[in-house]
Scaffold this motif. Sequence first.
Motif, PDB file in Angstrom:
ATOM      1  N   ALA A 176      -4.540  -7.753 -10.588  1.00  0.00           N
ATOM      2  CA  ALA A 176      -3.935  -8.698  -9.648  1.00  0.00           C
ATOM      3  C   ALA A 176      -2.424  -8.509  -9.589  1.00  0.00           C
ATOM      4  CB  ALA A 176      -4.270 -10.134 -10.065  1.00  0.00           C
ATOM      5  N   ARG A 177      -1.806  -8.286 -10.738  1.00  0.00           N
ATOM      6  CA  ARG A 177      -0.358  -8.079 -10.771  1.00  0.00           C
ATOM      7  C   ARG A 177       0.023  -6.816  -9.991  1.00  0.00           C
ATOM      8  NH1 ARG A 177       2.987 -10.562 -14.039  1.00  0.00           N
ATOM      9  NH2 ARG A 177       1.280 -11.184 -15.442  1.00  0.00           N
ATOM     10  N   ARG A 178      -0.748  -5.732 -10.176  1.00  0.00           N
ATOM     11  CA  ARG A 178      -0.439  -4.496  -9.452  1.00  0.00           C
ATOM     12  C   ARG A 178      -0.634  -4.671  -7.939  1.00  0.00           C
ATOM     13  NH1 ARG A 178      -3.142  -2.531 -13.992  1.00  0.00           N
ATOM     14  NH2 ARG A 178      -5.111  -2.201 -12.857  1.00  0.00           N
ATOM     15  N   GLU A 179      -1.678  -5.387  -7.578  1.00  0.00           N
ATOM     16  CA  GLU A 179      -1.944  -5.623  -6.149  1.00  0.00           C
ATOM     17  C   GLU A 179      -0.783  -6.387  -5.502  1.00  0.00           C
ATOM     18  OE1 GLU A 179      -4.715  -4.995  -3.913  1.00  0.00           O
ATOM     19  OE2 GLU A 179      -4.912  -3.422  -5.428  1.00  0.00           O
ATOM     20  N   LEU A 180      -0.293  -7.402  -6.190  1.00  0.00           N
ATOM     21  CA  LEU A 180       0.793  -8.208  -5.631  1.00  0.00           C
ATOM     22  C   LEU A 180       2.112  -7.441  -5.627  1.00  0.00           C
ATOM     23  CD1 LEU A 180      -0.207 -11.623  -7.227  1.00  0.00           C
ATOM     24  CD2 LEU A 180      -0.318 -10.998  -4.805  1.00  0.00           C
ATOM     25  N   GLU A 181       2.331  -6.606  -6.631  1.00  0.00           N
ATOM     26  CA  GLU A 181       3.536  -5.764  -6.638  1.00  0.00           C
ATOM     27  C   GLU A 181       3.530  -4.817  -5.448  1.00  0.00           C
ATOM     28  OE1 GLU A 181       3.394  -3.929 -10.451  1.00  0.00           O
ATOM     29  OE2 GLU A 181       4.404  -5.604 -11.485  1.00  0.00           O
ATOM     30  N   GLU A 182       2.346  -4.266  -5.135  1.00  0.00           N
ATOM     31  CA  GLU A 182       2.248  -3.361  -3.990  1.00  0.00           C
ATOM     32  C   GLU A 182       2.440  -4.116  -2.671  1.00  0.00           C
ATOM     33  OE1 GLU A 182      -0.881  -0.125  -2.021  1.00  0.00           O
ATOM     34  OE2 GLU A 182      -1.363  -1.125  -3.913  1.00  0.00           O
ATOM     35  N   LEU A 183       1.857  -5.323  -2.596  1.00  0.00           N
ATOM     36  CA  LEU A 183       2.043  -6.145  -1.403  1.00  0.00           C
ATOM     37  C   LEU A 183       3.526  -6.420  -1.164  1.00  0.00           C
ATOM     38  CD1 LEU A 183      -0.724  -8.933  -1.393  1.00  0.00           C
ATOM     39  CD2 LEU A 183      -0.118  -7.417   0.502  1.00  0.00           C
ATOM     40  N   TYR A 184       4.233  -6.786  -2.244  1.00  0.00           N
ATOM     41  CA  TYR A 184       5.648  -7.112  -2.115  1.00  0.00           C
ATOM     42  C   TYR A 184       6.463  -5.866  -1.753  1.00  0.00           C
ATOM     43  CZ  TYR A 184      10.336  -8.689  -3.305  1.00  0.00           C
ATOM     44  OH  TYR A 184      11.684  -9.001  -3.249  1.00  0.00           O
ATOM     45  N   ARG A 185       6.142  -4.753  -2.354  1.00  0.00           N
ATOM     46  CA  ARG A 185       6.890  -3.512  -2.124  1.00  0.00           C
ATOM     47  C   ARG A 185       6.744  -3.041  -0.672  1.00  0.00           C
ATOM     48  NH1 ARG A 185       5.260  -1.355  -6.364  1.00  0.00           N
ATOM     49  NH2 ARG A 185       3.421  -0.283  -5.507  1.00  0.00           N
ATOM     50  N   ASN A 186       5.568  -3.253  -0.082  1.00  0.00           N
ATOM     51  CA  ASN A 186       5.297  -2.767   1.271  1.00  0.00           C
ATOM     52  C   ASN A 186       5.425  -3.857   2.342  1.00  0.00           C
ATOM     53  OD1 ASN A 186       4.657  -0.184   0.259  1.00  0.00           O
ATOM     54  ND2 ASN A 186       2.556  -0.836  -0.193  1.00  0.00           N
ATOM     55  N   ARG A 187       6.069  -4.958   2.002  1.00  0.00           N
ATOM     56  CA  ARG A 187       6.147  -6.076   2.945  1.00  0.00           C
ATOM     57  C   ARG A 187       6.968  -5.704   4.179  1.00  0.00           C
ATOM     58  NH1 ARG A 187      10.163  -6.674  -0.629  1.00  0.00           N
ATOM     59  NH2 ARG A 187      12.119  -7.701  -0.012  1.00  0.00           N
ATOM     60  N   ASP A 188       6.639  -6.344   5.313  1.00  0.00           N
ATOM     61  CA  ASP A 188       7.420  -6.177   6.541  1.00  0.00           C
ATOM     62  C   ASP A 188       7.715  -7.558   7.106  1.00  0.00           C
ATOM     63  OD1 ASP A 188       5.034  -7.071   7.611  1.00  0.00           O
ATOM     64  OD2 ASP A 188       4.435  -5.110   8.387  1.00  0.00           O
ATOM     65  N   GLU A 189       8.103  -7.623   8.380  1.00  0.00           N
ATOM     66  CA  GLU A 189       8.474  -8.917   8.963  1.00  0.00           C
ATOM     67  C   GLU A 189       7.294  -9.878   9.058  1.00  0.00           C
ATOM     68  OE1 GLU A 189       7.436  -6.120  12.329  1.00  0.00           O
ATOM     69  OE2 GLU A 189       8.638  -6.048  10.486  1.00  0.00           O
ATOM     70  N   ASN A 190       6.071  -9.383   8.939  1.00  0.00           N
ATOM     71  CA  ASN A 190       4.885 -10.234   8.999  1.00  0.00           C
ATOM     72  C   ASN A 190       4.386 -10.662   7.623  1.00  0.00           C
ATOM     73  OD1 ASN A 190       4.682 -10.022  11.877  1.00  0.00           O
ATOM     74  ND2 ASN A 190       3.861  -7.953  11.610  1.00  0.00           N
ATOM     75  N   PHE A 191       5.141 -10.359   6.585  1.00  0.00           N
ATOM     76  CA  PHE A 191       4.723 -10.694   5.229  1.00  0.00           C
ATOM     77  C   PHE A 191       4.569 -12.211   5.087  1.00  0.00           C
ATOM     78  CE2 PHE A 191       5.977 -11.428   0.666  1.00  0.00           C
ATOM     79  CZ  PHE A 191       4.810 -10.909   0.118  1.00  0.00           C
ATOM     80  N   GLY A 192       3.416 -12.650   4.540  1.00  0.00           N
ATOM     81  CA  GLY A 192       3.103 -14.074   4.497  1.00  0.00           C
ATOM     82  C   GLY A 192       3.388 -14.778   3.189  1.00  0.00           C
ATOM     83  N   ASN A 193       3.996 -14.102   2.198  1.00  0.00           N
ATOM     84  CA  ASN A 193       4.354 -14.722   0.933  1.00  0.00           C
ATOM     85  C   ASN A 193       3.147 -15.422   0.291  1.00  0.00           C
ATOM     86  OD1 ASN A 193       7.446 -14.493   0.361  1.00  0.00           O
ATOM     87  ND2 ASN A 193       7.267 -14.779   2.585  1.00  0.00           N
ATOM     88  N   ALA A 194       3.236 -16.736   0.069  1.00  0.00           N
ATOM     89  CA  ALA A 194       2.150 -17.446  -0.609  1.00  0.00           C
ATOM     90  C   ALA A 194       0.837 -17.362   0.161  1.00  0.00           C
ATOM     91  CB  ALA A 194       2.539 -18.904  -0.826  1.00  0.00           C
ATOM     92  N   ARG A 195       0.914 -17.160   1.465  1.00  0.00           N
ATOM     93  CA  ARG A 195      -0.318 -17.018   2.250  1.00  0.00           C
ATOM     94  C   ARG A 195      -1.051 -15.731   1.877  1.00  0.00           C
ATOM     95  NH1 ARG A 195       1.981 -18.734   8.259  1.00  0.00           N
ATOM     96  NH2 ARG A 195       2.963 -20.697   7.598  1.00  0.00           N
ATOM     97  N   GLU A 196      -0.299 -14.690   1.586  1.00  0.00           N
ATOM     98  CA  GLU A 196      -0.913 -13.445   1.136  1.00  0.00           C
ATOM     99  C   GLU A 196      -1.625 -13.661  -0.208  1.00  0.00           C
ATOM    100  OE1 GLU A 196      -0.853 -10.810   2.966  1.00  0.00           O
ATOM    101  OE2 GLU A 196       0.886 -10.966   4.286  1.00  0.00           O
TER     102      GLU A 196
END
Length: 472
Positions: free
Chosen positions: A415-435
């Motif tokens: 889970a930690r790796r998944e969220l690190e990747e989500l954060y690293r690849n975020r763009d203007e549509n990144f949903g933060n807590a929604r993700e």
Amino acid sequence: MKGTMTAGEVHKQYNEIVTAFRKLIPDPALRLTFSRQVDGYMRQYALGVWQADNASAITPRHVEFYNAVYSAGNPVPSALYWEVATGVAGFDLFQPPAFFQDLLRYDRMKGTTLARRFADQLTLVLLLLAAVDDVVSESEAGFVNSCNDTLLHLCDQEGLRADRPPLKADDFIARRPVPPPSPAQPQREEPAEKKEEGPATERPKLEELLAELDGLCGLDKVKSDVKSLINLVKVRRLREEAGLPVPPMSLHLVFMGNPGTGKTTVARLLAKIYQAIGVLSTGQLVEVDRSGLVAGFVGQTALKTQEAVQKAVGGVLFIDEAYALAGTDSANDFGHEAIEVLLKNMEDHRKDLIVIVAGYTDRMERFIHANPGLESRFNKYFFFEDYDAAQLMDIFVSMCRKNGYALSGEGEGLARRELEELYRNRDENFGNAREVRNLFEKAVARQADRVAQLDGPTREQLMELLPQDIKP
């Protein structure tokens, strides 16, 4: 209670509604007949609306509204109080206007929908007049709907088909507050009515609310800004009590940041905090976006926005994606009308209403600077930064704990790796807590599919999230 709409504004909106419909009539003779007759009928129907509202007496403001019902080129009425009061008492039954038969005949010959369009316009006018006391009651809405139904029944009898759903008054009903019982009269218990975010019945303790604020993940700058704002309000009150001058200050706020950064959560807490320190009387949060304020007919937006404001008085009106109200310069867009109604209400209710507008940082800056009235009232900005990977993981763990799930060691690492990747690849549509919520809900669904195959799963198995639940 001070009215929020003047007779001049009523006349302006009424004239806009009538003028807009007049332009839809192609036939010059029919257009002239409509123009000559419409004001008289509308004033007559106003008497019916007010008669239906048995809870309120006729006031001088009713007379002002009555005399505001005239369109361009027609005589200005000058009715006196006794004439309006007598007319209200003597109103009998709704009768369609004489020109309505002309509209029906024209529709039948030409295949137009003028009669049904007029039924919508009549509903708008009557709702405008029903709001003479700033409230559209159930009885008033019932009268308005009965008028609309009568006209639509005539259309049906003529075989005239509808090209759109009819406009109904029900969406504009606002219940009057029930007065508290007298000391000598015991209060009767009533079943609780469901509300979106009802006013608090007890004033919450400031310490508990601040502890809840501190417990939110991240948002260090926002937390600091909220506490500074509270201190500012407290000191202003102390200065007032000491007889010292207090410069004017607006408590309306701009929340800027990407989705899922806790803007609504902080707004809800702030409403309660303002109540705890005595700035607001009830501390409820009413959350809307453009669709909750703007309508598609002339005059309807003002009523819809007014309804939202009335629900929020005593608390906070939170407008998400507020920039959408000023997103176009089209003359047919009513977002600007909603803004004007909001600005007026912010002045009229400045002692018991706080408005928070929220949205993307760059768009909110353009929105505020698009209108001088907005610039003068919104001068405090809270910036909500994106959560970093560690904070996203904290949110995920918190969701697991609150919902009775536990991550296995390997599950936590994945889970930690998944969220690190989500954060690293975020763009203007990144949903933060929604993700994070999306990841959690998918993990729960996969875990349910897996556990359902087990024969008599243990409590630990029902709770545990494994790597294959996090990511198949």
